[in-house]
Each structure stands twice: as C-alpha cells, then as structure tokens.
Design a protein around this motif. Structure first.
Motif: not given
Ligand SMILES: NC(=O)C1=CN([C@@H]2O[C@H](COP(=O)(O)OP(=O)(O)OC[C@H]3O[C@@H](n4cnc5c(N)ncnc54)[C@H](O)[C@@H]3O)[C@@H](O)[C@H]2O)[C@@H](O)CC1
Ligand SMILES: [K+]
Length: 499
Positions: A224-232, A477-489, A494-499
């Motif tokens: 699962f891709p997690v943006p790196r703190a030092d990435g852009h 369909a438009e709702d799907l993109t708006e609920t994706l942030p909750a899915v990322h969280r 599960e990954l134990g990544v803080e946000y």
C-alpha cells in the motif's frame, strides 16, 4: 487469507494425518465447534441434525452427540444406511446413541435450529431425489440453518448451486475458507461464515501453495503506497486519463479524480481539443492537455514522467481508441484499460494481447464487467457454466498477459502467474453509473505510485468497495472519491502509520 479448493483442503487434511494426527481427531474438533456454534445460534427447543453419507455427515453426528451432552434435545436424520457409513463417519455414528429419523420431509418438523451436515466438500454431482426434496423443504421451513463446512448443494471450488442448495444463517468452516464461500451464488447461501481451527497447522500451506486469496488488506498491506515524509508529489507518479469526445467527458473526469484520491502525485486528463474547455472548466487539481490522436498521445507519453495511463471510460468505441491503447502500450507506462478501450478490440482481441505481451513494462490491468469480458474472451462468458468465475479470470489473465479484473459483487482479480483474489466487501449500491470509471482511476493512481499491477488492482477493488460502504446507500459515483480519505485512514491505522 488463503482460500482453498476442496482438493487443497483434502491435502491439508492428509498432510495433517501424515504428521501424526488422526482424521477422527479432526472430525471431533470440527463437530465440537459446530455444536458450539449451534448453542449460540439456537433458541430454546429441539435441534435437528441432517447428516449425509460422508464425513460432513460425520461432523454432524459428532455435533449431535456433543449437543446432547450440553443438554439439548437433538433429532438426527441420516441419508442412507448407518451401516453404509465408512471410516471416520462410521466412528462418529458409533458415538451417536440416539435413534435416526427416516430421511423424509415429514421428519423435519419445526425445530429451533437445523444443522445441515448433508454434503460438504465431497459434493461431486447435482443433488436429486430425496436430498433435493429435503434441501427444498428445509429452505421453505423458515427454520434457521447452521451449515457444516458448506451449505449443502454449494460447490466448494466454484460457488455454484448443484441442483439445489441450503440457504444457511451461518456456516462453520474449518482451517481456511473455500473458494465457494466467496464466489456467488455460494456466498449468498452461507450467511455469516465462521472460521474455526481444528488442529491443522498453517505450515501445511507451504506445501499446498494455494494461489487464491480473499482480497483484503492482509494480501497487499506491504504494497500500500504511503507518501514519505521527505517525499514530494513528483515522487508519487503522474497519472494520465484519456478523455472522450465533447459529449462524453464526465467519465474521464471521474476517473481522474479517483486517480488523485488514490494518491497519485499529479493527474492530467488528455483531452480532445474540442472538449478541452469543458474538461478544464470542470477540473481544478487535475490538469488538462490537448491530445486528439494516437500519435499525439504517444508523443506525450514519451515523457516517462507520465508513468500510468487509464483509457476507456467514455473513450468511444473504434479505431481511434484502439490506436490510443496501442500507443499507450508501446510507450511503456503502466496501463489500465476499461470499458470502450476493451470493446474497441472486440473481434480482434489477439491484436490487444500481442501489444500487451510486447510492452516493455508489463504492468497492465484490464477491468471488464461481465458484458465486456466475452468481447475479449468469447469462449468464457458467464453464460458458460463449464468454468467458475475464478477459472475464467485466470485463463483470461494467462491468455492476455495482463492482470484481469472481472467486476461484480464478487470481483475477481487474477495475474498471468495464477495468483487470484476474490473480493467480498462491495455493497449492492456500488453498482451505479460511473462507479467503474472511478475504479479505473483509482487503479491508475495506484499504478502511478508504482504499485505492481496485481496489487494495484486488488487494492483498487478493495478501496472502491470500502469507499462505497463508507458512503452508504444512495451512493452516486461522485461520492466514492469523497469517502476515499476515510478508507486511507483505515489502512493507515492497520499499518500503524500516524497522520
Ligand atoms: N478435509 C478435512 O480436513 C476435514 C473434513 N471434514 C469434513 O468432511 C467433509 C468432506 O467429507 P467427504 O469427502 O466424505 O465428503 P462429503 O461428506 O461432503 O460428501 C461425500 C458423500 O456424499 C456423496 N455425494 C456427493 N454428492 C452427492 C449428491 N449430489 N447426491 C448424493 N450423494 C452425494 C458421496 O458419494 C459421498 O458419500 C468436509 O466438508 C468436512 O465437513 C471434517 O471432518 C474435518 C476435517
Ligand atoms: K453441509
């Protein structure tokens, strides 16, 4: 988690026995777990166990014996003669000291619970005659049913109904779920599936090497891709979505927003010039670039920073789209092909498969639904009952050289090497206009972040299903993109990544 075929489950059983356990010990564990589940499920009143002629019946007889020991009134019906039982089932029958009711619909009565131990993984032909009558009568009785291993009549390898099948409230299965618990219609017959340990060591899987999995985070969490703190943003890839003509640009915009929400660093819509203004006016974070022809698309993609492309939603059917698909495959970014991009190759799928196999970057995903699938794989429509959905998608992946994702309530993703994942998290309201376009975009966004094609397709399907659950009934369909942030969280948790 791994999913097994009945044959693989038999191997797990044999390897365990070879390791020193007895088959009867496994049956005792199985039967006791069934009794435990029955205790939890049954209201006060008698419990009816319907036992079949094999080891599934043996499990039922052990459960019956255990339930009596737990103080319940139990009736048992057996298909066939007690003396005809063999092996472990015969041993189980010796444990059962009570009478056996005749195997007739009249024996069903109105118990508090029916334990269905008629057939499990050994079902090898359509049910007929007495067994069919009993299954239908149980389904009509309205009595809750606890199925042992599989609802009787469901094929454990394919999920197919073999003549008729029990509709269970719950199913208790052993060690690992079987493919028939996830593929439709099997899944609908299982009710809640309870997985229990009967003493088979997971190490047997090293030898069995199952190739089918449930599509859940266990399968792909490390990818699962997690943006790196030092990435852009440039480090998170640049996805391109190809837009259709002026009158059908919405699909590409849905996909583009999906790509961005999936985490792509940048997303550009490659738009015909006459649709440029419409696309530009309706997009903000997504960029727009004029692209009319296959040559122009090829020239754009020569810039390797565009590392993933989605083509198909609203693209239009015909040579122009064919050309763009071939240009994208030749240029070498990761590619996801959906809808019109697939249909444009109806009648000449070999041209597409050749292009896929000769691409320098074999990260290609095809995302047909059941209507589009036979346009590329004409011998494998879902009207053809000879192969399960899992087998059809596996053959398609092998034949095309791409990861194939066949949509539905039980979306299957398969890779050319045989790995396959079955999803069971999509709610019924996900089947709505434009939802497939968003999925194409999500996968393109994941590919842009360099997730390998099989994992990108699996993650995309899972996130899409979760986003739909998050949005709830009434979803568009438009709702799907708006609920994706909750899915990322949820995945970050599960990954134990803080946000
Ligand atoms: N493999 C394992 O590790 C374990 C298996 N166990 C149980 O054993 C079951 C498998 O046992 P079996 O292989 O004996 O198979 P089943 O008990 O599922 O069924 C096989 C029997 O049913 C008959 N049969 C099959 N289809 C029929 C049809 N359409 N109409 C009429 N008769 C039909 C067969 O001739 C055979 O007598 C599992 O589902 C599970 O419940 C458990 O005891 C625990 C361990
Ligand atoms: K059963």
């Amino acid at each position: 988690m791994e999913l097994l075929t009945p044959a693989e489950m038999d191997r797990a059983d044999l390897l365990t026995i070879a390791g020193g356990s007895s088959g009867f010990a496994l049956m005792l564990h199985a039967g006791r777990h069934v009794a435990q589940a029955a205790m939890e499920l049954a209201e006060p009143g008698p419990i009816l166990v319907i036992a079949g002629p094999g080891n599934n019946g043996g499990d039922g007889l052990i459960a019956a014996t255990e339930l009596v020991a737990l103080g319940r009134t139990v009736h048992v019906m057996l298909l066939g003669e007690r003396d005809a039982l063999k092996g472990d089932a015969a041993m189980a029958a010796r444990e059962w000291k009570g009478p056996l009711l005749p195997f007739l619909t009249q024996s069903i009565g109105s118990p508090a619970l029916i334990v269905d131990a008629l057939f499990g993984s050994g079902l090898n032909r359509p049910v007929k005659d007495q067994a069919l009558e009993i299954i239908e009568a149980v389904n009509h009785s309205g009595v809750p049913v606890l199925a042992v291993d599989l609802p009787s009549g469901i094929n454990g390898a394919t999920g197919a109904v073999m003549g008729a099948a029990i509709r269970a409230r719950e199913t208790v299965t052993f060690f690992r779920r079987k493919i028939g618990h996830l593929l439709l219609p099997g899944r609908l017959h299982c009710g809640k599936v309870r997985l229990v340990d009967i003493g088979i060591e997971p190490a047997v899987l090293d030898e069995i090497r199952p190739q089918a999995f449930e599509n859940d985070p266990d399968l792909w969490l490390p990818d699962f891709p997690v943006p790196r703190a030092d990435g852009h943003k440039y480090g998170r890839g640049h996805a391109v979505v190809v837009s259709g003509e002026l009158s059908q640009t919405g699909a590409a915009r849905l996909a583009a927003r999906g790509a961005l929400r999936a985490g792509a660093g940048l997303v550009t819509v490659a738009s015909p010039r006459d649709a440029l203004a419409v696309n530009a006016a309706a997009l903000t974070a997504v960029m727009v670039r004029p692209v009319d022809t296959a040559d122009e698309l090829g020239a754009m993609l020569a810039d390797r920073r565009f590392n993933a492309v989605g083509i198909g939603p609203g693209a239009g059917i015909g040579e122009a789209t064919q050309g763009k698909v071939l240009a994208a495959l030749a240029a070498g970014p990761a590619v996801v092909l959906d809808a019109d991009a697939l249909t444009s190759f109806a009648g000449q799928p070999e041209a597409l498969f050749e292009a896929i196999k000769s691409t320098s970057n074999p990260q290609v995903v095809l995302t047909p639904h059941e209507g589009e699938f036979p346009r590329l794989f004409s011998d494998m429509s879902n009207k053809n009952p000879l192969r399960s959905k899992l087998e059809r998608v596996r053959v398609a992946a092998q034949r095309s050289g791409a990861v194939v994702l066949l949509k539905g309530a039980d979306t299957v993703v398969a890779a050319p090497d045989g790995r396959a994942a079955i999803a069971c998290n999509a709610p019924p309201w996900l089947a709505t206009a434009g939802s497939g376009d968003v999925l194409t975009g999500i996968i393109a966004g994941l590919l842009a972040q360099r997730v390998p094609a099989f994992e990108a397709a699996c993650i995309g399907v899972w996130m899409h299903g979760e986003a739909a659950c998050e949005a709830g009934p009434g979803l568009i369909a438009e709702d799907l993109t708006e609920t994706l942030p909750a899915v990322h969280r949820r995945v970050y948790d599960e990954l134990g990544v803080e946000y």
